[in-house]
Motif scaffolding. Structure first.
Motif: not given
Length: 239
Positions: A39-47
């Protein structure tokens, strides 16, 4: 089998530090899959200080293993991103805007109404929903009452006290994991997991569905190489 999902945020952080596209986030994600990650995980944040929203759209077109998007659903922009890209899983994390990294799980009792609405919206789009919680049986049960499919146990406390007393450190996580199984939730884990502490967690909670690992794995890869590192983490999970 406990799946290994590689969080590639640190790759994006390195890329963003110089501008341009080196290292290439898409290539690294595909390499992780080729080297055995499930699996691949990403955690985009507003900045967008690491993973950018455009990265998520680009990755969705290429990732063939499980695609997991983590983030705080407090902004509609994040919700819309998830609905538009249709990942296999969304992990709801209550991180503050100024947090360096995730540092607490949801209070699923206090935020039950809010979480229930979010879970329903994502599940209508056929997206599996995981809720990030501390190792607290009440919070786990609360996630089930919100309609979540899984919980992800926030394992920072386990990692922090692992070398001091690993049996004591893992005990609340075992109890929380047993509660998850009792109420019919799938089980993920993540945060500060490493080659030092992963095997014992797996031995203690062999029914985990997935671990999400980023910082330690990418740091290890600087010395050991990405392919070798992924294989080493997979061996820790292959009990």
């Amino acid at each position: 089998m406990t799946r290994l999902s590689v969080n590639i945020n640190k790759i994006a952080t390195l890329r963003n530090s110089r501008g341009g596209d080196n290292p290439n986030v898409l290539k690294v994600a595909l390499d992780c899959e080729r080297f055995g990650a499930q699996g691949i995980t990403v955690h985009p944040r507003p900045d967008e200080r690491h993973i950018r929203y455009q990265d998520v759209y680009d990755l969705r077109e290429l990732v063939t293993t499980e695609f997991n998007i983590e983030g705080n659903p407090s902004e509609r922009k994040f919700i819309d991103l998830v609905l538009a890209t249709q990942p296999d899983q969304v992990t709801l994390v209550p991180d503050a805007l100024n947090a360096i990294t995730s540092n607490a799980g949801w209070d699923t009792v206090k935020h039950r109404s809010e979480l229930t609405e979010l879970v329903q919206e994502f599940k209508k789009a056929a997206i599996r929903v995981s809720v990030f919680v501390d190792a607290d049986e009440e919070m786990v049960e609360g996630a089930a009452l919100c309609g979540a499919d899984r919980v992800e146990l926030y394992t920072e406390a386990y990692a922090e006290y692992y070398f001091e007393n690993r049996q004591k450190a893992v005990l609340p996580f075992v109890k929380a994991a047993e509660k998850a199984r009792e109420v019919g939730l799938g089980l993920n884990a993540g945060h500060d997991l490493s080659l030092d502490n992963l095997r014992f967690l797996k031995q203690s909670i062999p029914w985990m569905d997935e671990v999400s690992i980023g910082h330690a794995l990418i740091a290890d890869a600087l010395y050991l190489g990405l392919e070798n590192t992924i294989q080493m983490y997979l061996r820790e999970l292959a009990l």
